[in-house]
Design a protein around this motif. Structure first.
Motif, mmCIF file in Angstrom:
data_model
loop_
_atom_site.group_PDB
_atom_site.id
_atom_site.type_symbol
_atom_site.label_atom_id
_atom_site.label_comp_id
_atom_site.label_asym_id
_atom_site.label_seq_id
_atom_site.Cartn_x
_atom_site.Cartn_y
_atom_site.Cartn_z
ATOM 1 N N LEU A 5 0.051 3.186 8.840
ATOM 2 C CA LEU A 5 1.078 3.547 7.870
ATOM 3 C C LEU A 5 1.990 2.361 7.588
ATOM 4 O O LEU A 5 2.218 1.509 8.457
ATOM 5 C CB LEU A 5 1.942 4.688 8.411
ATOM 6 N N SER A 6 2.533 2.329 6.393
ATOM 7 C CA SER A 6 3.623 1.419 6.086
ATOM 8 C C SER A 6 4.888 1.982 6.721
ATOM 9 O O SER A 6 5.241 3.143 6.499
ATOM 10 C CB SER A 6 3.819 1.295 4.575
ATOM 11 N N THR A 7 5.578 1.175 7.511
ATOM 12 C CA THR A 7 6.799 1.663 8.144
ATOM 13 C C THR A 7 7.934 1.819 7.135
ATOM 14 O O THR A 7 8.888 2.559 7.375
ATOM 15 C CB THR A 7 7.263 0.709 9.256
ATOM 16 N N GLU A 8 7.829 1.135 6.010
ATOM 17 C CA GLU A 8 8.913 1.193 5.026
ATOM 18 C C GLU A 8 9.023 2.568 4.397
ATOM 19 O O GLU A 8 10.112 3.142 4.312
ATOM 20 C CB GLU A 8 8.696 0.146 3.943
ATOM 21 N N ASP A 9 7.881 3.130 3.968
ATOM 22 C CA ASP A 9 7.948 4.407 3.233
ATOM 23 C C ASP A 9 6.976 5.461 3.749
ATOM 24 O O ASP A 9 6.815 6.515 3.129
ATOM 25 C CB ASP A 9 7.709 4.167 1.739
ATOM 26 N N LEU A 10 6.299 5.191 4.880
ATOM 27 C CA LEU A 10 5.375 6.146 5.505
ATOM 28 C C LEU A 10 4.149 6.453 4.647
ATOM 29 O O LEU A 10 3.487 7.472 4.847
ATOM 30 C CB LEU A 10 6.092 7.452 5.861
ATOM 31 N N THR A 11 3.821 5.588 3.707
ATOM 32 C CA THR A 11 2.579 5.766 2.953
ATOM 33 C C THR A 11 1.417 5.158 3.732
ATOM 34 O O THR A 11 1.603 4.343 4.643
ATOM 35 C CB THR A 11 2.667 5.106 1.568
#
Length: 516
Positions: free
Chosen positions: A235-241
């Motif tokens: 996952l991207s930690t920035e936006d959980l995508t």
């Protein structure tokens, strides 16, 4: 299966039984709902316990499943049901658990992204809304009612207490600045929380039945190890995508559950322990991955290895390895064999085994810690099946000493500013004891018993190592704050079955006394 409620709920099961000539008879589905569903989920897809379906039980043949139901499982919370079910009922239940579900939900990138929930009330702040030392914040996971308490590590004031997804599993992971923390539940939900704002940012379901998470060294990626489906989600930690969902199959095509995922910061990689194939996987997220031994899904696309997103390396091992521990350079990984009778050392640079480890009694390497010992560094690990702590020389891989304890343990902790190691006796009749071990003499100098009859476990230190926090692992429990030098209790903090505690500084600096 729930050891605390199984007897209390057994009477209620009578409504689901068919009475034939007096004795109560229940079909396997009714037995499951009354005894297993509270831990393993009404749909068998997992909860506090793992999913109980053929895809997750594939290495356990019918009789072995029946034995676990009958006798329980050592070093877990799985109780024995021999007194509550007949042998025939257990046999029928074991067979039924091996039957496929009518449908297992697809859970890939589309479904994961669709599950994402962002908190509409979250507003990012420029500085903490509290005045405590940001590096001395400690989180306490309270599994009794599925909350986390955010504590000031100097005053032990609770700054916030927020709800988590059901059945948090594995340690939370902090970003490199210690501002955001990511928490995972056994049913695959990943929660992002802003410690500065004391607000949840959002959550996403990265798997259906998951094991643990790992944070990349740069803080950009979060890897989620899944039992179901057989995947690793990044996952991207920035936006959980979703950045990628990697299907996990061995070199021969055998699907595998992921036992655990770890980060190897100097290598800019994630390292995976696999449940069903004798391999270690290394997945790189850095800009310049090494140029050897890659296996990837883009082979036919003609890409150079430096252009492959999250390139993968598969390393064959002589045995299945379920549990890992890394040396300080992250070049060597120590793995425990499934038989529980030993371990191996794998050189990640050359991708081969370089040493065997003398580790009987099922070592719990995931809770291992290190410290300086003379002119070397040693690693110590508790054992899940016997009352032993093994101390290993990290240069020679030889056993320095086996410390006899009052029973099998689960967690160990220390701090670079402390002369002591703390080790619980989590399993067995002496679970209310905590051993304190001298790092120089490797002798137990004191055995604590703060709450007779209650399980005491999992120690975490404050940033400076002055205080040690111990969990009284009961529903009506508490966190005990010890002076780490005098070994006296200085404060008691009531909590609902507190399990792990996690100090920001110790975790983001990889303190030598903390498992990584």
């Amino acid at each position: 299966m729930n050891s605390l409620t199984k007897k209390a709920t057994w009477g209620a099961a009578l409504s689901a039984l068919i009475l034939i000539g007096g004795p109560a008879v229940a079909g396997p589905e009714a037995l499951y709902q009354e005894n297993c569903a509270s831990c393993h989920g009404e749909n068998r897809l997992g909860g506090t316990g793992p999913a109980l379906i053929p895809e997750t039980l594939k290495r356990m043949r019918g009789p072995k499943v029946a034995n676990v139901i009958t006798e329980g499982r050592a070093a877990t919370q799985m109780p024995a049901f021999a007194e509550d079910m007949t042998a025939d009922q257990i046999t029928e239940l074991a067979a039924w658990l091996k039957t496929p579900l009518d449908e297992i939900p697809a859970w890939g990138e589309e479904q994961i992204n669709a599950s994402r929930e962002l908190n509409p009330d979250y507003v990012q702040v420029n500085a903490p809304v509290w005045s405590s030392d940001p590096m001395n914040i400690t989180l306490a996971v309270e599994t009794g009612d599925h909350h986390v308490s955010v504590m000031d590590g100097d005053t032990f004031e609770v700054l916030d207490r927020f709800p988590t997804p059901f059945a948090v599993h594995g340690g939370p992971k902090f970003d490199p600045k210690g501002r955001f923390v990511f928490i995972m539940s056994r049913d695959g939900w990943v929660q992002k929380y802003d410690i500065y704002a004391l607000k949840e940012v959002g959550r996403v379901r990265a798997g259906l039945n998951s094991r643990n998470i790992a944070m990349s060294a740069d803080g950009k990626w979060l890897a989620v190890a899944n039992y179901l489906p057989n995947t690793l989600t990044i996952l991207s930690t920035e936006d959980l995508t979703v950045a990628t969902v990697r299907e996990v199959k061995g070199k021969d095509g055998t699907p595998s559950r992921v036992s655990a995922v770890y980060q190897a910061p100097p290598r800019e990689s994630f390292v995976l322990a696999l449940k069903d194939v004798p391999e270690i996987w290394e997945i790189f997220y850095g800009k310049n991955p090494p140029q050897f031994g890659f296996a990837h899904d883009w082979r036919t696309e003609g890409l150079a290895h430096t252009d492959i997103p999250f390139p993968l390396r598969k390393i064959t091992t002589p045995d299945y390895l379920d549990d890992f521990f890394f040396d300080q350079t992250y070049e060597y990984v120590m793995g425990a064999s499934r038989s529980g009778e030993g371990g191996q050392v794998i050189d990640l640079v050359i991708g081969q085994k370089v040493a065997d480890l003398d580790l009987p009694g099922m070592p719990h390497l995931g809770s291992g810690i290190t410290w300086k010992y003379g002119d070397t560094t040693v690693m110590a690990t508790p054992h899940l099946k016997d009352g032993t702590i093994s101390v290993i020389d990290m240069k020679t891989w030889e056993t320095v000493k086996r410390i006899e304890t009052m029973g099998p343990g689960f967690f160990m902790r220390s701090h670079e500013n402390s002369r002591y190691v703390w080790a619980d006796v989590f399993f067995g009749p002496n679970r209310d004891k905590m051993h304190v071990i001298d790092k120089e003499t490797l002798e137990i100098v004191k055995t604590l018993a703060p709450v007779p009859g209650a399980t005491v476990a999992h120690v975490e230190f404050t940033k400076d190592g002055k205080y040690a926090l111990v969990s009284v692992w009961e529903d009506d429990g508490e966190v005990l704050v010890y002076d780490a030098e005098t070994l006296e209790i200085v404060k008691r903090l009531p909590m609902r079955k507190p399990s792990g505690k996690y100090n920001v500084w110790n975790k983001i600096t990889f303190s030598e006394g903390t498992s990584h």
